[in-house]
Design an enzyme around this catalytic site. Structure first.
Site, PDB file in Angstrom:
ATOM      1  N   PHE A   1       0.861  -1.183   0.000  1.00  0.00           N
ATOM      2  CA  PHE A   1       0.000   0.000   0.000  1.00  0.00           C
ATOM      3  C   PHE A   1       0.895   1.230   0.000  1.00  0.00           C
ATOM      4  CE2 PHE A   1      -2.184   3.649   1.635  1.00  0.00           C
ATOM      5  CZ  PHE A   1      -3.381   3.606   0.957  1.00  0.00           C
TER       6      PHE A   1
ATOM      7  N   ASP B   1       9.443   2.971   1.884  1.00  0.00           N
ATOM      8  CA  ASP B   1       8.260   3.758   2.243  1.00  0.00           C
ATOM      9  C   ASP B   1       8.049   3.600   3.747  1.00  0.00           C
ATOM     10  OD1 ASP B   1       5.815   4.847   2.779  1.00  0.00           O
ATOM     11  OD2 ASP B   1       4.804   4.009   1.018  1.00  0.00           O
TER      12      ASP B   1
ATOM     13  N   LYS C   1       2.621  11.118   7.081  1.00  0.00           N
ATOM     14  CA  LYS C   1       1.791  10.881   8.267  1.00  0.00           C
ATOM     15  C   LYS C   1       2.297  11.620   9.521  1.00  0.00           C
ATOM     16  CE  LYS C   1      -0.955   7.107   6.690  1.00  0.00           C
ATOM     17  NZ  LYS C   1      -0.616   6.044   5.764  1.00  0.00           N
TER      18      LYS C   1
END
Ligand SMILES: *Cc1c(COP(=O)(O)O)cnc(C)c1O
Length: 418
Positions: free
Chosen positions: A156, A241, A270
């Site tokens: 993802f 990531d 985030k």
């Protein structure tokens, strides 16, 4: 409302009138791209949130780890307030007096030469893809237009058209073709498969050191080290990531730190914005980042002074090491609490720092049903796939908070097994 509207709406049965009204209005006017739990939040502090009826919940999702430092973190809110009254946006057409400090701080944290600031996580992933391709053509010497990037099964990385091009989640891709080419999929954690997928056109391997949306899935021990060696040997960029796994979530600053591995590109997002504001960035050394030249990439809001001020404080907090230590402590409590449930309603438990994925025996209940049962007990969490639920409380959660989570999951499973 038509019948099909109703079938995709969140059920409002058993909720207060106030809660029901917010849900109905949201469902009427905002696209149904999520399937939220029927709770309407109005306030938050630390690890706890309060709904419009005044009911308190322990937040075990923490904004998909954007809220590692907790809701309304005093230091971050103070910095943001101060900057709001001073200067919020200049665009990169001019310099601003906050980006300098942010860039310097984030290179210190990552050990890299430079950063490139963006806003959302997906934008940072897109940035990493563009930079890697350009590096491939200009430094590695890949023939024009041929660059390939190896991606992992079950990944993802966000929701842009290019990023969903290498997703294997049908729901994320269905109806969005045609897709961007130049990606080759390999089994996550399978170093042989990745080695076999690399050829002379390959510019990078894009991976999550821990697959968060996949259900807190960890690669086999030693994989990160092997991947580092493989990428060096084959002259391809190791692109980590760390948007969800990084910034103290896994018990270390970066999940790659668990094997002492340094990727060529860090992708961050985030928690970099402290749950206040979208802040993302990539970090890399000159050899890679110098392919970026004026006009070759950009973003109106990327590197703005408000984002930079918040991001600088986030880095300062991480440099103190207390959040990483607390995350590791919470992790020990989660292992001790969830471990014994394997075979007692859970088929698997994976924990790294304050981050747990539990696989529920599918004959007992779905992940959604577990999330609803937890909500009834004042705990908010979200299922990822099928019978998997992920827990990622803010790193300011107390021992008592974590014990409450473990007790609730234990009780719910016991009731389902009875
Ligand atoms: C959330 C996430 C993204 C996308 O970030 P957005 O801010 O939602 O665009 C990318 N990669 C990983 C690993 C994520 O968890």
């Amino acid at each position: 409302m038509t019948a099909s509207d109703l079938s995709t709406s969140t059920t409002v049965e058993g909720t207060s009138e106030r809660t029901a009204a917010h849900i109905e209005t949201t469902e009427r006017y905002a696209a149904h791209n999520y399937h939220p739990l029927p709770v309407v939040l109005a306030q938050g502090e630390g690890a706890w949130v309060v709904d419009v009826d005044g009911k308190r919940y322990l937040d075990c999702l923490a904004g998909y780890s954007a809220l590692n430092f907790g809701h309304s973190n005093e230091r971050l809110v103070a910095v943001a307030r101060e900057q709001l009254g001073r200067l919020t946006l200049t665009s990169r057409a001019f310099f601003n007096d906050k980006l300098s400090g942010f860039a310097e701080a984030l290179t210190r944290l990552t050990g890299k030469d430079m950063i490139l600031p963006m806003n959302s996580g997906a934008e940072a992933v897109e940035t990493a893809i563009k930079v890697s391709r350009k590096w491939g053509y200009e430094v590695k010497g890949v023939p024009a237009g041929q660059a390939t990037i190896i991606t992992m099964e079950g990944n993802f990385h966000g929701r842009t058209t290019t990023i969903v091009s290498f997703s294997d989640d049908d729901v994320a891709t269905s109806g969005y073709a045609p897709f961007t080419t130049g990606f080759r999929s390999a089994k996550y954690g399978d170093i042989e498969a990745i080695a076999a997928a690399i050829d002379e056109t390959t510019v990078g391997v894009l991976f999550e050191p821990i697959q968060g949306e996949g259900g807190v899935v960890m690669p086999p021990e030693g994989f990160l080290t092997q991947l580092r060696e493989l990428c060096t040997e084959r002259d391809v960029l190791m692109i980590a990531d760390e948007i969800q796994s990084g910034l103290a979530r896994s018990g270390k600053t970066f999940a790659c730190d668990h094997e002492g591995v340094v990727p060529d590109i860090y992708i961050m997002g985030k928690a970099l914005g402290g749950g206040i504001y979208p802040v993302s960035a990539i970090a890399a050394d000159h050899e890679v980042m110098d392919v970026i030249t004026p006009g070759s990439h950009g973003s109106t809001f990327g590197g703005n002074p408000l984002a930079a001020a918040i991001g600088t404080e986030v880095v300062a907090m991480l440099e103190e090491g207390t959040f990483q230590a607390r995350s590791a402590e919470i992790g020990e409590q989660l292992v001790a609490g969830f471990g014994p449930l394997v075979g007692q309603g859970l088929s698997d438990v994976r924990v790294r720092g304050a981050w747990a994925g539990i696989d529920i025996d599918p004959s007992l209940m779905t992940g959604r049903q577990m999330s609803e049962a937890l909500m009834a007990r004042g705990i908010l969490a979200k299922d990822t796939h099928g019978s998997t639920v992920r827990f990622a409380p803010p790193l300011v959660a107390s021992d008592e908070d974590v014990a409450g989570l473990v007790a609730a999951v234990t009780d719910i499973l016991a009731a389902a097994r009875a």
